[in-house]
Scaffold this active site. Structure first.
Site, PDB file in Angstrom:
ATOM      1  N   GLY A   1      98.183  61.352  34.748  1.00 16.90           N
ATOM      2  CA  GLY A   1      98.709  60.546  35.219  1.00 16.90           C
ATOM      3  C   GLY A   1     100.218  59.342  34.615  1.00 16.90           C
ATOM      4  O   GLY A   1      99.624  58.912  34.091  1.00 16.90           O
TER       5      GLY A   1
ATOM      6  N   GLN B   1     105.383  52.510  36.872  1.00 13.49           N
ATOM      7  CA  GLN B   1     105.603  52.681  35.443  1.00 13.49           C
ATOM      8  C   GLN B   1     106.993  52.954  34.871  1.00 13.49           C
ATOM      9  O   GLN B   1     107.178  52.630  33.488  1.00 13.49           O
ATOM     10  CB  GLN B   1     104.524  53.542  34.664  1.00 13.49           C
TER      11      GLN B   1
ATOM     12  N   CYS C   1      96.386  54.513  28.085  1.00 15.62           N
ATOM     13  CA  CYS C   1      97.332  54.371  29.618  1.00 15.62           C
ATOM     14  C   CYS C   1      98.833  54.583  28.414  1.00 15.62           C
ATOM     15  O   CYS C   1      98.705  54.002  27.579  1.00 15.62           O
ATOM     16  CB  CYS C   1      97.382  53.132  30.086  1.00 15.62           C
ATOM     17  N   LEU C   2      99.490  55.185  29.113  1.00 18.27           N
ATOM     18  CA  LEU C   2     101.373  55.571  28.442  1.00 18.27           C
ATOM     19  C   LEU C   2     101.971  54.219  28.281  1.00 18.27           C
ATOM     20  O   LEU C   2     102.600  54.027  27.343  1.00 18.27           O
ATOM     21  CB  LEU C   2     102.006  56.696  29.573  1.00 18.27           C
TER      22      LEU C   2
ATOM     23  N   HIS D   1      92.509  55.243  38.150  1.00 18.86           N
ATOM     24  CA  HIS D   1      93.329  54.625  36.790  1.00 18.86           C
ATOM     25  C   HIS D   1      95.449  54.577  37.944  1.00 18.86           C
ATOM     26  O   HIS D   1      95.664  53.306  37.381  1.00 18.86           O
ATOM     27  CB  HIS D   1      93.703  55.337  35.997  1.00 18.86           C
ATOM     28  N   GLU D   2      95.399  55.065  38.379  1.00 19.87           N
ATOM     29  CA  GLU D   2      97.207  55.523  38.895  1.00 19.87           C
ATOM     30  C   GLU D   2      97.442  55.002  40.652  1.00 19.87           C
ATOM     31  O   GLU D   2      97.912  53.589  40.433  1.00 19.87           O
ATOM     32  CB  GLU D   2      97.252  57.211  38.828  1.00 19.87           C
TER      33      GLU D   2
ATOM     34  N   HIS E   1      97.166  51.499  39.059  1.00 16.44           N
ATOM     35  CA  HIS E   1      98.990  50.869  38.936  1.00 16.44           C
ATOM     36  C   HIS E   1      99.319  50.610  39.553  1.00 16.44           C
ATOM     37  O   HIS E   1      99.635  49.370  40.203  1.00 16.44           O
ATOM     38  CB  HIS E   1      99.419  51.603  38.459  1.00 16.44           C
TER      39      HIS E   1
END
Ligand code: NI
Length: 151
Positions: free
Chosen positions: A46, A51, A88-89, A130-131, A134
């Protein structure tokens, strides 16, 4: 299409509340394309627009069942709990245990401006939540059950 650099924790934009998309423009379509390409290139499940430095309410998700693109996603229903490892990225190498809803219903709009409803369970529920976090400046470490003291 283009691959973006994924911003790392510490960048102020990751802590901001992103703005709703008012109109689907060619730039929004390009953003969706580039976000998906960046997510797949980074082997993520995701990605949220902040981000990559764009404070707009746009996410892409692929929890193993194909690409989901959502503009202005809103959680309208949740059920149950699941506790599992998350990463997470924007925080490479970090994993923590996070409790999320087991099932979730998310409403948003697609790239054609049409309303869409996504039902997620298990991994998909986790990734969607999660997304969407953000977009409100929340990182998974904020919700970690095993957060070390001082972090
Ligand atoms: Ni993340």
């Amino acid at each position: 299409m283009a691959i973006y650099m994924v911003l790392k924790a510490g960048e102020p934009i990751l802590r901001e509340k992103s703005k709703p998309v008012k109109k689907i423009t060619p730039n929004i379509l390009k953003l969706l394309d580039n976000m998906a390409e960046t997510m797949y290139h980074s082997e993520g499940v995701g990605l949220a627009a902040p981000q990559i430095g764009v404070p707009k309410r746009v996410i892409v998700v692929d929890a193993g069942n194909g690409l989901i693109e959502l503009i202005n996603p809103v959680v309208v229903w949740e059920e149950g709990d699941q506790i599992g490892k998350e990463g997470c990225l924007s925080l490479p190498g970090v994993t923590r245990l996070v409790k999320r809803a087991l099932k979730v219903k998310v409403e948003g709009i697609d790239r054609n401006g049409e309303p869409v409803e996504i039902l997620g369970e298990g991994m998909l529920s986790r990734v969607l939540l999660h997304e969407i976090d953000h977009l409100d400046g929340i990182l998974f470490i904020d919700r970690a059950l095993d957060r070390p003291i001082g972090h």
